[in-house]
Design an enzyme around this catalytic site. Sequence first.
Site, short mmCIF file in Angstrom:
data_model
loop_
_atom_site.label_atom_id
_atom_site.label_comp_id
_atom_site.label_asym_id
_atom_site.label_seq_id
_atom_site.Cartn_x
_atom_site.Cartn_y
_atom_site.Cartn_z
N GLY A 197 39.01 33.58 44.86
CA GLY A 197 37.94 33.78 43.89
C GLY A 197 38.34 33.15 42.58
O GLY A 197 39.34 32.46 42.46
N GLY A 251 37.89 33.61 38.03
CA GLY A 251 37.44 34.34 36.86
C GLY A 251 37.37 33.38 35.69
O GLY A 251 37.67 32.19 35.83
N GLY A 279 40.81 31.76 35.02
CA GLY A 279 41.55 30.99 36.01
C GLY A 279 41.02 31.20 37.41
O GLY A 279 39.99 31.82 37.62
N LYS A 300 47.18 34.19 40.65
CA LYS A 300 46.16 33.88 39.66
C LYS A 300 46.74 32.89 38.67
O LYS A 300 47.71 33.20 37.95
CB LYS A 300 45.71 35.16 38.94
CG LYS A 300 44.58 34.94 37.96
CD LYS A 300 44.07 36.28 37.42
CE LYS A 300 42.89 36.08 36.51
NZ LYS A 300 42.33 37.36 36.02
N PRO A 305 49.31 42.00 44.23
CA PRO A 305 49.26 42.37 45.66
C PRO A 305 48.00 41.81 46.32
O PRO A 305 46.94 41.74 45.71
CB PRO A 305 49.24 43.91 45.62
CG PRO A 305 49.82 44.27 44.31
CD PRO A 305 49.44 43.17 43.37
N ASP A 337 36.52 44.97 30.59
CA ASP A 337 35.67 44.31 31.59
C ASP A 337 35.64 45.13 32.87
O ASP A 337 35.86 44.61 33.96
CB ASP A 337 36.20 42.89 31.86
CG ASP A 337 35.18 42.05 32.63
OD1 ASP A 337 34.03 42.50 32.77
OD2 ASP A 337 35.54 40.96 33.09
#
Length: 1400
Positions: free
Chosen positions: A1089, A1091, A1094, A1114, A1162, A1208
């Site tokens: 995914g 964000g 990043g 990430k 994780p 958030d």
Amino acid sequence: MELLPPLPQSFLLLLLLPAKPAAGEDWQCPRTPYAASRDFDVKYVVPSFSAGGLVQAMVTYEGDRNESAVFVAIRNRLHVLGPDLKSVQSLATGPAGDPGCQTCAACGPGPHGPPGDTDTKVLVLDPALPALVSCGSSLQGRCFLHDLEPQGTAVHLAAPACLFSAHHNRPDDCPDCVASPLGTRVTVVEQGQASYFYVASSLDAAVAASFSPRSVSIRRLKADASGFAPGFVALSVLPKHLVSYSIEYVHSFHTGAFVYFLTVQPASVTDDPSALHTRLARLSATEPELGDYRELVLDCRFAPKRRRRGAPEGGQPYPVLRVAHSAPVGAQLATELSIAEGQEVLFGVFVTGKDGGPGVGPNSVVCAFPIDLLDTLIDEGVERCCESPVHPGLRRGLDFFQSPSFCPNPPGLEALSPNTSCRHFPLLVSSSFSRVDLFNGLLGPVQVTALYVTRLDNVTVAHMGTMDGRILQVELVRSLNYLLYVSNFSLGDSGQPVQRDVSRLGDHLLFASGDQVFQVPIQGPGCRHFLTCGRCLRAWHFMGCGWCGNMCGQQKECPGSWQQDHCPPKLTEFHPHSGPLRGSTRLTLCGSNFYLHPSGLVPEGTHQVTVGQSPCRPLPKDSSKLRPVPRKDFVEEFECELEPLGTQAVGPTNVSLTVTNMPPGKHFRVDGTSVLRGFSFMEPVLIAVQPLFGPRAGGTCLTLEGQSLSVGTSRAVLVNGTECLLARVSEGQLLCATPPGATVASVPLSLQVGGAQVPGSWTFQYREDPVVLSISPNCGYINSHITICGQHLTSAWHLVLSFHDGLRAVESRCERQLPEQQLCRLPEYVVRDPQGWVAGNLSARGDGAAGFTLPGFRFLPPPHPPSANLVPLKPEEHAIKFEYIGLGAVADCVGINVTVGGESCQHEFRGDMVVCPLPPSLQLGQDGAPLQVCVDGECHILGRVVRPGPDGVPQSTLLGILLPLLLLVAALATALVFSYWWRRKQLVLPPNLNDLASLDQTAGATPLPILYSGSDYRSGLALPAIDGLDSTTCVHGASFSDSEDESCVPLLRKESIQLRDLDSALLAEVKDVLIPHERVVTHSDRVIGKGHFGVVYHGEYIDQAQNRIQCAIKSLSRITEMQQVEAFLREGLLMRGLNHPNVLALIGIMLPPEGLPHVLLPYMCHGDLLQFIRSPQRNPTVKDLISFGLQVARGMEYLAEQKFVHRDLAARNCMLDESFTVKVADFGLARDILDREYYSVQQHRHARLPVKWMALESLQTYRFTTKSDVWSFGVLLWELLTRGAPPYRHIDPFDLTHFLAQGRRLPQPEYCPDSLYQVMQQCWEADPAVRPTFRVLVGEVEQIVSALLGDHYVQLPATYMNLGPSTSHEMNVRPEQPQFSPMPGNVRRPRPLSEPPRPT
């Protein structure tokens, strides 16, 4: 295991039912406030006069021939009024220099001084002449003499005489300059044939420089009325103290042999001028000398009878005098002051400061100083100063008037001359006179501005004016804790303060307020403010009050019958309001004027009570029930026994009390009748009784149902003649606990109301007591079965099962089954212990019989069946493996049966995994065989066990293989096209963000492909290719979005960040967080995914034991400066310290030698929470969804305790691990609020804001706190209950702030419980301080979860709830995908995912 002794008869009943007293028990008459007997809002109109300007001075005159007058001075005018306040004469006193000034003309042709208005500063009577003397602020403060000329009952003023001799006055010595513009007090004393004016004036440097006033002086009026004799004695504030030492003269009076002045002045010439206190100055009225001038400090305090914490020991000081008056006192107050009746007492109203501002006590206090005691203290002070031995260091004082000196020396001298006397010099008495508030603080917020004290009969009355224009006439007493009001009324509607000076004329007092003069009777303005006859006739005799029909008034006001000798009784309430038609009722009457003696004794034949046609026999008063009534309240009670006559009919009627032939009391006698409606005669009816059996030990909860069961004041349920203890009484139901029985037998049961039996025949059967011998098993979970074995178990109506963990107890009732065995379910209990179970005592009881307790019972969390589909068996596999969370922990507590195709398998547990070997005889067909698991009698089909055959592959499996292959081919084709286009642009997009660090910073920013929430390589959806910058490309700058689902991420080209450039001390500090880049493998082709900060890749981390651990990596693309990297590392150090089951932990940070930092988290195999609840393959229940929210609340509670603000919080930022435990994630950019209170996004102008999750104050101020996270949590709950619907989907983000500011909020989802929506609304309060904390939210959501019975509360459709048409990326589902139907009806309960895993 142990047996419990039998409980008291009603113990079990009181456990099951909240105790409620029966009707009539301990009922008390409602107290009537004492204030209800009077109304101070009654309007009184008193005579008044409008002076045409602010009243400055007022004085009255009463002659020997009944002539009288009132003199009122305003600016530039003097009014003469008659006793009825009608104008008689008016005299112009200014402006000075004006041709119309009548007083100025008396001084001859001018000019006499500078022109200006004349404010009257002195207005006094010279009784010897008689004459009126007025002095103004103009013409150097000169005075004018007005002879009084009686004309009938009226008085006129003769032409004024100017008390000024020009040739005897000069600027440095002006005996005729009397008044000071700052204020002057004058008392006229007749000595022989001369009149002496005792004058006290306030001075400052400017006034002292203009002419020659004096602070204190004694001036003799010349016989020819041409002025004052020169050479008068005087004291003045020394020039060096004129600026800093101001004396205000408040009051002056003459009594006995002395004249007294009252002052407010600084405590010392050396102290702070604002530190004020009050002094009494005494001068001789027989000798015009100032040698015996004495001053004494007056100390007035508020000392409550119960001193408040923090209050000073001696009481709170009130040092500033506002107004004073002296008067002789009546007998009662004289006794309390320990003085003789008629002695003169000085009364003063004191405040805490010049402005009279509020303190911790009342605004105003009143203190009394007996004049004789004042004189005694002054004389004793003179003795201490002048008589040997003199205490060393004792000062004479008055340093502002004279040179400093020690006693007994004269001022300015070090020794006493033989020709001088110590007593002939002014002196400040060394001790003070202290008194406490007469009213004990009862004036409260009232600010008193005027005071006049009179003696009426033996009563001393204070007449007080207030700041808000009211008059209070109050009896002065010390021994009461309430005020005895004669009256309390408003002078008018203006509400202006009542002025300080008050004058008396006959039986009236003259008060001034604004430009009005009011004439108030000393006896009070009237009696209409007394509302009851008793209060009216108890009024003071001097008021002349009497009862006139239904009101209180004076005889002249009453056109009809007016009397002062008797009052009728008054009924205000009675109890009860209903009684049985057969049987007696104890009736309690409430009201006033029942008795006239404190003992409440009723003479024979004086009181008659009738209810309808039936008499009520008076009962003697029970002295044991007498309770002291506060003086501020009043109520009287009268009791009688009501027995209806045979002719009395059912229905409503009246209660009547008649009192006759009562002996008179102190004030009046009682005589008359009072009638009150509202009583009803009723017929009680008993319809049903259950149960009709119970154990011999008693304690059975009997329920009697019927009509009118609560009538009257007494009722009894009799079981074999023994009373059944009542626990609850209502109109239709009685509850009681049976008494013990002697033997096993059937006995009569009856109901009596008011001593009369209610018709009906009932029998109760006593049975053998139940005996519990065992409880099994010794563990269980909510609603699991427990077996109770024993004897006579069905003798009790219900067995009660109780679990007690040492702190609280929960209970459940068992349904009746067999006499030797009963099957019960465990009560509702939430296991919160971290070890995964709670030990306690499990008890079983049957009514009042002896109970049985099983100690060490283990309460476990309920097991949760899986929801994932079964994996097809491989050809070589002969056992089914599936996960069933919590089943192994309860294996010893309940029966478990696993079948495949109807055949049982010998299953075994490996933690939460269940291994089920297939029976050899089982034949799996093409469609497989159903797998069923039965736990404690509840069965669930978990799926079908299939094994692919050699002849073919199942169609579903084939589709599962072909679809990924087709998607892979499409992805490869897209990649080839994209690569060709990219080579044409001569730019190469690196496979991961590491390579971006070496790009040229000047090249600008390149956007990544758009990755929607849930754009996970594991979902099989290919990433769309980009052909240039389309409409979805982000504009570099500040922007808003509904969520990060719709954001695209530009990559910034920047210079390389070298590891060696970082601060060495910081690297040493965070070495435990850093992971060597050689141990990390990043699968850049597996994008999980993205964000705003990043992209997240699937990767592996090789730990020190060489184990390959799957993780999420990430890569951060928005850090561009070395300071940001260092700040990020410090924040990673803080994140590494976080440890909570519901918070996503940080594995570490990888910082390559060249490149951007990477975060290792994780690996969450179930992805984010939003993707999970939106998935049609998932079927969570309402309880599951709310439990997800509970886990989020627990994680946020932990973050809040660690002082982290998330900023958030949303379903997309919460992850699910393999055990379906929710973990709050993406808090890495949260800011530690230990550093500062909130975090401003204005520091990051490129940050995209999740506006539809943001709190109202964050939208308005761009600031975030823990309470703004609470708002976001409410939106997350809404997401869960709508299964991922976008919030505010029809509201433009730029309109959202206005939408929320209007008080509008998200609607309640369809399947959302009301209690949970109330929690959401609390989270969305506009005021952050009103929102609950996460700790409170955890408790509230836990209660909601526990209230949902069972795991499967309501079947949700798999279609998305509350969602309208939307684009595919918003829903994370392609539009062409079919909707999934609800679960089949034969599935009783889908696998709930809500409960977090518990350790076994």
